[in-house]
Structures are given as structure tokens and as C-alpha cells.
Design a protein around this motif. Structure first.
Motif, PDB file in Angstrom:
ATOM      1  N   THR A 179       0.971  -1.297   0.058  1.00 55.00           N
ATOM      2  CA  THR A 179       0.029  -0.104   0.004  1.00 55.00           C
ATOM      3  C   THR A 179       0.795   1.313  -0.113  1.00 55.00           C
ATOM      4  O   THR A 179       2.015   1.134   0.480  1.00 55.00           O
ATOM      5  N   PRO A 180       0.246   2.296  -0.641  1.00 59.62           N
ATOM      6  CA  PRO A 180       1.173   3.691  -0.422  1.00 59.62           C
ATOM      7  C   PRO A 180       1.348   4.128   1.081  1.00 59.62           C
ATOM      8  O   PRO A 180       2.592   4.554   1.217  1.00 59.62           O
ATOM      9  N   ALA A 181       0.535   3.912   1.980  1.00 59.07           N
ATOM     10  CA  ALA A 181       0.952   3.848   3.246  1.00 59.07           C
ATOM     11  C   ALA A 181       2.421   3.028   3.889  1.00 59.07           C
ATOM     12  O   ALA A 181       3.366   3.634   4.458  1.00 59.07           O
ATOM     13  N   GLN A 182       2.298   1.774   3.371  1.00 61.74           N
ATOM     14  CA  GLN A 182       3.403   1.135   3.674  1.00 61.74           C
ATOM     15  C   GLN A 182       4.761   1.606   3.078  1.00 61.74           C
ATOM     16  O   GLN A 182       5.723   1.516   3.660  1.00 61.74           O
ATOM     17  N   PRO A 199       2.817   6.183  13.084  1.00 58.68           N
ATOM     18  CA  PRO A 199       1.443   6.341  12.400  1.00 58.68           C
ATOM     19  C   PRO A 199       0.086   6.097  13.384  1.00 58.68           C
ATOM     20  O   PRO A 199       0.253   5.355  14.276  1.00 58.68           O
ATOM     21  N   GLY A 200      -0.587   6.696  13.168  1.00 60.29           N
ATOM     22  CA  GLY A 200      -1.993   6.674  13.947  1.00 60.29           C
ATOM     23  C   GLY A 200      -2.843   5.376  13.337  1.00 60.29           C
ATOM     24  O   GLY A 200      -2.392   4.937  12.190  1.00 60.29           O
ATOM     25  N   THR A 201      -3.698   4.757  13.776  1.00 59.85           N
ATOM     26  CA  THR A 201      -4.620   3.687  13.348  1.00 59.85           C
ATOM     27  C   THR A 201      -5.815   3.773  13.957  1.00 59.85           C
ATOM     28  O   THR A 201      -5.945   4.233  15.161  1.00 59.85           O
ATOM     29  N   THR A 202      -6.857   2.986  13.281  1.00 59.29           N
ATOM     30  CA  THR A 202      -7.905   2.857  13.658  1.00 59.29           C
ATOM     31  C   THR A 202      -8.716   1.511  13.687  1.00 59.29           C
ATOM     32  O   THR A 202      -9.853   1.461  14.121  1.00 59.29           O
ATOM     33  N   SER A 203      -7.889   0.719  13.533  1.00 60.09           N
ATOM     34  CA  SER A 203      -8.362  -0.784  13.376  1.00 60.09           C
ATOM     35  C   SER A 203      -7.117  -1.521  13.495  1.00 60.09           C
ATOM     36  O   SER A 203      -5.996  -1.246  13.399  1.00 60.09           O
ATOM     37  N   ILE A 204      -7.449  -2.927  14.076  1.00 64.90           N
ATOM     38  CA  ILE A 204      -6.268  -3.931  14.137  1.00 64.90           C
ATOM     39  C   ILE A 204      -5.750  -4.089  12.742  1.00 64.90           C
ATOM     40  O   ILE A 204      -4.457  -4.321  12.598  1.00 64.90           O
ATOM     41  N   HIS A 206      -5.364  -2.103  10.200  1.00 69.11           N
ATOM     42  CA  HIS A 206      -4.813  -0.628   9.797  1.00 69.11           C
ATOM     43  C   HIS A 206      -3.406  -0.979  10.764  1.00 69.11           C
ATOM     44  O   HIS A 206      -2.260  -0.771  10.202  1.00 69.11           O
ATOM     45  N   LEU A 207      -3.586  -1.358  11.949  1.00 70.63           N
ATOM     46  CA  LEU A 207      -2.258  -1.525  12.615  1.00 70.63           C
ATOM     47  C   LEU A 207      -1.272  -2.774  12.144  1.00 70.63           C
ATOM     48  O   LEU A 207      -0.221  -2.526  12.213  1.00 70.63           O
ATOM     49  N   GLU A 208      -1.911  -3.948  11.648  1.00 69.70           N
ATOM     50  CA  GLU A 208      -1.336  -4.893  10.983  1.00 69.70           C
ATOM     51  C   GLU A 208      -0.518  -4.273   9.968  1.00 69.70           C
ATOM     52  O   GLU A 208       0.870  -4.806   9.484  1.00 69.70           O
ATOM     53  N   GLU A 209      -1.107  -3.550   9.211  1.00 70.95           N
ATOM     54  CA  GLU A 209      -0.522  -2.987   7.761  1.00 70.95           C
ATOM     55  C   GLU A 209       0.578  -2.245   8.258  1.00 70.95           C
ATOM     56  O   GLU A 209       1.544  -2.225   7.590  1.00 70.95           O
ATOM     57  N   ASN A 210       0.560  -1.404   8.994  1.00 68.30           N
ATOM     58  CA  ASN A 210       1.778  -0.528   9.405  1.00 68.30           C
ATOM     59  C   ASN A 210       2.612  -1.216  10.154  1.00 68.30           C
ATOM     60  O   ASN A 210       3.959  -1.065   9.636  1.00 68.30           O
TER      61      ASN A 210
END
Length: 230
Positions: A179-182, A199-204, A206-210
Motif C-alpha cells: 500500500t502507499p502507506a506502507q 502512525p495513527g491507526t483506527t483498526s487492528i 490498519h495496525l497490522e498493515e503499519n
């Protein structure tokens, strides 16, 4: 089953209470950081206030909310121009000398301010806004890397045109299959050995992606494409 605790915007200290509820007793490699140096007239206002007595006043209840005898990393939210820098850093040094704080950090500082503060007490971290599209603090990133100081970029994920469809970031992400964020986070991790993105996160998910960005490696070509993009 009781609902999980949530951050309360009317109580700016609830984040420390949430950390304690979720992680206390802190074990292993957990490092807990918090900040002092602002007042909150309302849930939407942040006002810098660096009076030394106020900084100490904020640190003491933070210890209780976090349920610790010593804060691992206490960061000054901003250097307040209304008070001498030496007085603001001096009270953080005093808290450290008393054993109430392990490490001192700063936020939104220049290299000159970082040098001045380092003469008073060792600075363990700097938290400035920094990402692919906002690189005003290049000199600070280089200085912290040279001196072994952690650089904690907030707003680490590039936004706007730099990250939009067809942008260099989007093209590199597509080529690698991420992903672009990654890709943004991977570039930051490549930028300096002392960079620790927050980075901020709003879900598990999203956290795993980060977190997955930690294992990504960009080629020199990818780094060049991202670093030289307008």
C-alpha cells in the motif's frame, strides 16, 4: 461483557489511563512515553505552556495515571517562547535526577534548539512532523541520526498529491505490491537508522498493515524515485 475503554475527548489525560489499563504492568520491551507542556481550554484546543512549575505539575499525575514510579520517556510538547529554554529543560532534568523520569525528549525543535537542550541534559528523542511530502526537518533527521537520538516522525504517511493516484508513491507501491502507506513508512525507515515512525491507526487491520512495513525493503531505485519526486 463490558465495552472496551475508549479515548475521552473531554478528558485529555484519558490516553494515559487507557495505556495503563491495557498494558500495566509493563513488561519486556515496552517503553511508555508521554508529554507535558500544553493546556487544554477545550477538547479542540492545544495551547503551549512551558512554565517550569506547570511542567512538574503535569508530570506528577501522569505518573499516577500510568501507574509507574518513573516515566520511561517524558517529552516536552513544545518549547514555549514565553519562558527560557534552559528553565523548561532544566525542570525535566530535575525530574530525571530525582528518578521520576528515565529519558527526556523534545517535539517540534530545530537543530539549534536541540543542541542547546542537549547541553543541559541528554535528549533521547525528537518528535517532529516529517514525511515524504513534508521534509522541513531534514537537518534534524540527519542530526539525530549522527548523535544516536531517536527521531519519531508524526504524520509519517504522505498525503495529498504526493500520495494520490499516479503519484511516484502510488507507482512504487503498486510495483512492489504494497500500500502507499506502507511505502511511506518503509521510506522513513530507510531514511535514517534512528527513525521510529508513529502512525495513527483506527483498526487492528490498519495496525497490522503499519507493522508489516517493518519487514519491507526498498531498492535503491525505489528510494531514489521517492526521494526526488516533486
Amino acid at each position: 461483557m463490558a465495552a472496551p475503554p475508549r479515548y475521552d475527548v473531554s478528558n485529555p489525560c484519558s490516553n494515559e489511563e487507557l495505556i495503563a489499563e491495557a498494558l500495566h504492568p509493563y513488561a519486556g520491551s515496552v517503553t511508555v512515553a508521554t508529554k507535558v507542556g500544553v493546556v487544554r481550554p477545550s477538547p479542540t484546543e492545544w495551547v503551549t505552556h512551558g512554565h517550569p512549575a506547570y511542567l512538574r505539575q503535569q508530570a506528577e499525575p501522569a505518573l499516577r495515571r500510568l501507574r509507574v514510579d518513573r516515566i520511561d520517556l517524558l517529552q516536552l510538547h513544545r518549547i514555549d517562547p514565553a519562558y527560557p529554554l534552559a528553565d523548561q529543560i532544566g525542570v525535566l532534568k530535575l525530574l530525571k535526577d530525582e528518578g521520576r523520569v528515565r529519558h527526556v525528549g523534545l517535539s517540534e525543535v530545530s537543530v539549534a534548539e536541540l543542541r542547546q537542550a542537549s547541553k543541559i541534559t541528554p535528549i533521547a528523542s525528537v518528535q517532529n512532523a516529517y514525511n515524504l511530502a513534508a521534509r522541513d526537518h531534514e537537518a534534524v533527521v540527519d542530526y539525530t541520526a549522527e548523535h544516536g537520538i531517536a527521531f519519531l516522525p508524526y504524520f509519517p504517511v504522505a498525503a495529498g498529491a504526493h500520495a494520490g493516484p499516479g503519484s511516484p508513491l502510488a507507482r512504487v507501491a503498486t510495483e512492489i505490491g504494497i500500500t502507499p502507506a506502507q511505502a511511506s513508512l518503509a521510506w522513513l525507515l530507510h531514511r535514517s537508522p534512528t527513525v521510529i515512525p508513529i502512525p495513527g491507526t483506527t483498526s487492528i487491520a490498519h495496525l497490522e498493515e503499519n507493522v508489516a512495513a517493518l519487514s519491507l525493503e526498498l531498492t535503491d531505485t525505489h528510494v531514489h524515485q521517492l526521494s526526488t519526486a516533486p
